[in-house]
Design a protein around this motif. Structure first.
Motif, short mmCIF file in Angstrom:
data_model
loop_
_atom_site.label_atom_id
_atom_site.label_comp_id
_atom_site.label_asym_id
_atom_site.label_seq_id
_atom_site.Cartn_x
_atom_site.Cartn_y
_atom_site.Cartn_z
N GLN A 87 -1.93 14.43 8.28
CA GLN A 87 -2.82 14.30 9.23
C GLN A 87 -4.12 13.85 8.93
OE1 GLN A 87 -3.09 17.37 12.33
NE2 GLN A 87 -1.90 15.94 13.70
N LEU A 88 -5.13 12.78 9.58
CA LEU A 88 -6.30 12.49 9.48
C LEU A 88 -7.12 13.64 9.21
CD1 LEU A 88 -7.49 9.70 8.83
CD2 LEU A 88 -8.52 9.67 11.12
N PRO A 89 -8.05 13.96 8.08
CA PRO A 89 -8.59 15.12 8.11
C PRO A 89 -9.31 15.52 9.17
CG PRO A 89 -8.99 14.08 6.12
CD PRO A 89 -8.38 13.14 7.22
N HIS A 90 -9.01 16.79 10.04
CA HIS A 90 -9.59 17.50 11.00
C HIS A 90 -9.46 16.56 12.38
CE1 HIS A 90 -11.65 20.39 8.67
NE2 HIS A 90 -11.71 19.56 8.00
N GLY A 91 -8.38 15.62 12.28
CA GLY A 91 -8.03 14.70 13.43
C GLY A 91 -6.63 15.03 14.01
N ALA A 92 -6.13 14.06 14.70
CA ALA A 92 -5.06 14.13 15.44
C ALA A 92 -3.92 13.11 15.12
CB ALA A 92 -5.09 14.64 16.81
N ILE A 93 -4.55 12.28 14.06
CA ILE A 93 -3.82 10.94 13.86
C ILE A 93 -2.78 11.12 12.72
CG2 ILE A 93 -4.03 8.62 13.49
CD1 ILE A 93 -6.89 9.19 14.55
N ASP A 94 -1.58 10.87 12.74
CA ASP A 94 -0.58 10.93 11.54
C ASP A 94 -0.70 9.82 10.78
OD1 ASP A 94 0.39 13.31 12.56
OD2 ASP A 94 1.66 12.30 13.83
N LEU A 95 -0.63 9.94 9.38
CA LEU A 95 -0.82 9.01 8.23
C LEU A 95 0.59 9.08 7.55
CD1 LEU A 95 -4.53 9.40 7.23
CD2 LEU A 95 -3.53 7.40 8.79
N GLU A 96 1.03 7.85 7.09
CA GLU A 96 2.12 7.62 6.25
C GLU A 96 1.97 6.74 4.98
OE1 GLU A 96 6.17 8.59 7.76
OE2 GLU A 96 5.22 7.94 9.88
N LEU A 97 2.92 6.72 4.14
CA LEU A 97 2.69 5.48 3.17
C LEU A 97 4.08 4.79 3.60
CD1 LEU A 97 1.95 7.53 -0.01
CD2 LEU A 97 0.12 6.41 1.54
N LEU A 98 3.72 3.40 4.06
CA LEU A 98 4.78 2.85 4.39
C LEU A 98 4.44 1.35 3.97
CD1 LEU A 98 4.77 3.79 8.53
CD2 LEU A 98 6.07 4.38 6.80
N PRO A 99 5.73 0.52 3.88
CA PRO A 99 5.62 -0.90 3.70
C PRO A 99 5.12 -1.73 4.88
CG PRO A 99 7.84 -0.45 3.97
CD PRO A 99 7.12 0.87 3.92
N PHE A 100 4.52 -2.83 4.86
CA PHE A 100 4.03 -3.33 6.13
C PHE A 100 5.15 -3.73 7.02
CE2 PHE A 100 3.05 -7.06 8.66
CZ PHE A 100 1.61 -6.77 9.03
N GLY A 101 5.05 -3.65 8.38
CA GLY A 101 5.78 -3.88 9.40
C GLY A 101 5.58 -3.17 10.63
N PRO A 102 6.20 -3.21 11.65
CA PRO A 102 5.92 -2.73 12.88
C PRO A 102 5.52 -1.26 13.06
CG PRO A 102 7.90 -3.84 13.07
CD PRO A 102 7.74 -3.95 11.77
N ASP A 103 6.18 -0.35 12.29
CA ASP A 103 5.70 0.92 12.22
C ASP A 103 4.38 1.21 11.62
OD1 ASP A 103 8.18 1.86 13.33
OD2 ASP A 103 9.07 2.42 11.21
N ALA A 104 4.00 0.36 10.39
CA ALA A 104 2.73 0.43 9.91
C ALA A 104 1.57 0.06 10.87
CB ALA A 104 2.79 -0.27 8.50
N LEU A 105 1.92 -1.20 11.65
CA LEU A 105 1.09 -1.64 12.30
C LEU A 105 0.72 -0.76 13.28
CD1 LEU A 105 1.86 -5.52 13.29
CD2 LEU A 105 -0.46 -4.41 12.33
N GLU A 106 1.61 -0.08 14.15
CA GLU A 106 1.35 0.85 15.26
C GLU A 106 0.71 1.98 14.64
OE1 GLU A 106 1.79 0.73 18.47
OE2 GLU A 106 2.72 -1.39 17.90
N MET A 107 0.73 2.52 13.38
CA MET A 107 -0.04 3.45 12.70
C MET A 107 -1.55 3.05 12.67
SD MET A 107 0.30 5.66 8.98
CE MET A 107 0.49 3.77 8.06
#
Length: 338
Positions: A87-107
């Motif tokens: 998660q983003l430090p002290h936040g509520a946003i999930d972060l992942e390591l993804l190749p570019f694509g729809p899932d990365a764009l939504e993140m």
């Protein structure tokens, strides 16, 4: 949760969180950027590279802010690289390591989401980055009023780092020495992400790639990629982009394994370990630059761009039939770096 930032110690703590927040976005942007074939995806490369450089600017401004109020930025530390997904430090946003694509764009859209006009400042567990920086702004204004600017901005001005403008952005790293320059730094961070005046598409700068038009804030740059059109003058968040087409070729993306783990393949594992050591050396250079050796920012910038060859090396190695290898972003202790 908005507990007022009303002491110098609390301000130091939250500005260190800001440094960790800005750093946490870099690995996801870097993976998406280097998964793109620049010949087949020039528009997407332009967007992601410009956002990546501006996040480096935001990280630098957060360090300048902490230095200005007498703190000491920490960058070469295990808490900067706890592993992905996270998660983003002290936040509520999930972060992942993804190749570019729809899932990365939504993140990325979730990460850069503008705060609602009615949103309140949040010093912890924030929903949007803007709310967190609003809480820091409130704290700076309160402490400047109650302590006086001279006492608040007690840091050594020689520790301030300046850099830019950069090839990929009209933004620059400016020194912070008083309340006015501190508020300017916060405004630069928020506007580049969300847009000016909370509700506009533009970030207030000129577009470095297209000098005839205004620069679009991060959130709306990702909307351009998602919706396939550029924003033009007269467009609003409500209208969406109505300008020229933007193309994305998903066949021109390396199929990097999401959230890569250390491989059992000796060749891949060695390349991952080499990358991690290089990345941690970069964090070391950044920390040195912001704790008394500002000239090292040039070496750190060169090291940042030098990561490209190591990431591309990994993405040319097959992890299995469907995916390539990728960087793991694990912390390497100083004594174990080559």
């Amino acid at each position: 949760m908005n507990q007022r930032i009303d002491t110098i110690d609390s301000l130091h703590e939250h500005l260190q969180w800001a440094i960790e927040l800005e750093h946490a976005t870099l690995p996801p942007y870097l993976c998406a950027l280097y998964s793109l074939d620049p010949e087949r995806n020039p528009d997407a490369v332009e967007v992601v590279s410009s956002v990546f450089v501006e996040e480096m600017i935001h990280l630098s401004l957060a360090c300048n802010l902490l230095n200005a109020v007498g703190g000491g930025p920490r960058l070469d530390a295990p808490e900067l690289l706890p592993g992905y997904p996270r998660q983003l430090p002290h936040g509520a946003i999930d972060l992942e390591l993804l190749p570019f694509g729809p899932d990365a764009l939504e993140m990325f859209l979730r990460l850069e989401l503008p705060e609602a006009p009615t949103a309140v400042a949040e010093s912890d567990h924030y929903e949007t980055i803007g709310q967190f920086y609003d809480a820091i702004e409130e704290g700076l204004r309160y402490l400047a009023e109650t302590l006086g600017e001279d006492k608040l901005f007690s840091g050594d001005p020689k520790r301030q780092v300046t850099a830019g403008p950069f090839h990929h952005s009209a933004g620059a790293v400016q020194p912070v020495t008083n309340l006015e320059s501190a508020l300017d730094a916060l405004e630069e961070i928020v506007e580049q992400g969300e847009g000016t005046a909370r509700g506009e598409v533009w970030d207030g700068d000129r577009d470095i790639f297209h000098p005839d038009r205004d620069e679009v804030a991060h959130y709306y740059r990702f909307q351009e990629l998602k919706l396939g059109r550029r924003y033009q003058r007269g467009d609003t968040p409500q209208s969406g982009p109505t300008g020229e087409p933007v193309t994305v070729d998903l066949a021109g993306v390396s199929p990097m394994q999401p959230n890569p783990r250390r491989s059992t393949d000796p060749q891949i594992r060695a390349a991952q370990e080499e990358f991690d050591a290089t990345y941690c050396t970069l964090l070391f250079l950044l920390e040195r630059a912001f704790t008394g050796e500002p000239a090292l920012i040039r070496d750190a910038t060169r090291a940042m761009f030098g990561l490209k060859s190591e990431v591309l090396k990994l993405m040319r190695l097959s992890e299995d039939e469907n995916t390539t290898a990728g960087p793991t972003f694990q912390y390497v202790e100083p004594g174990q770096r080559d």
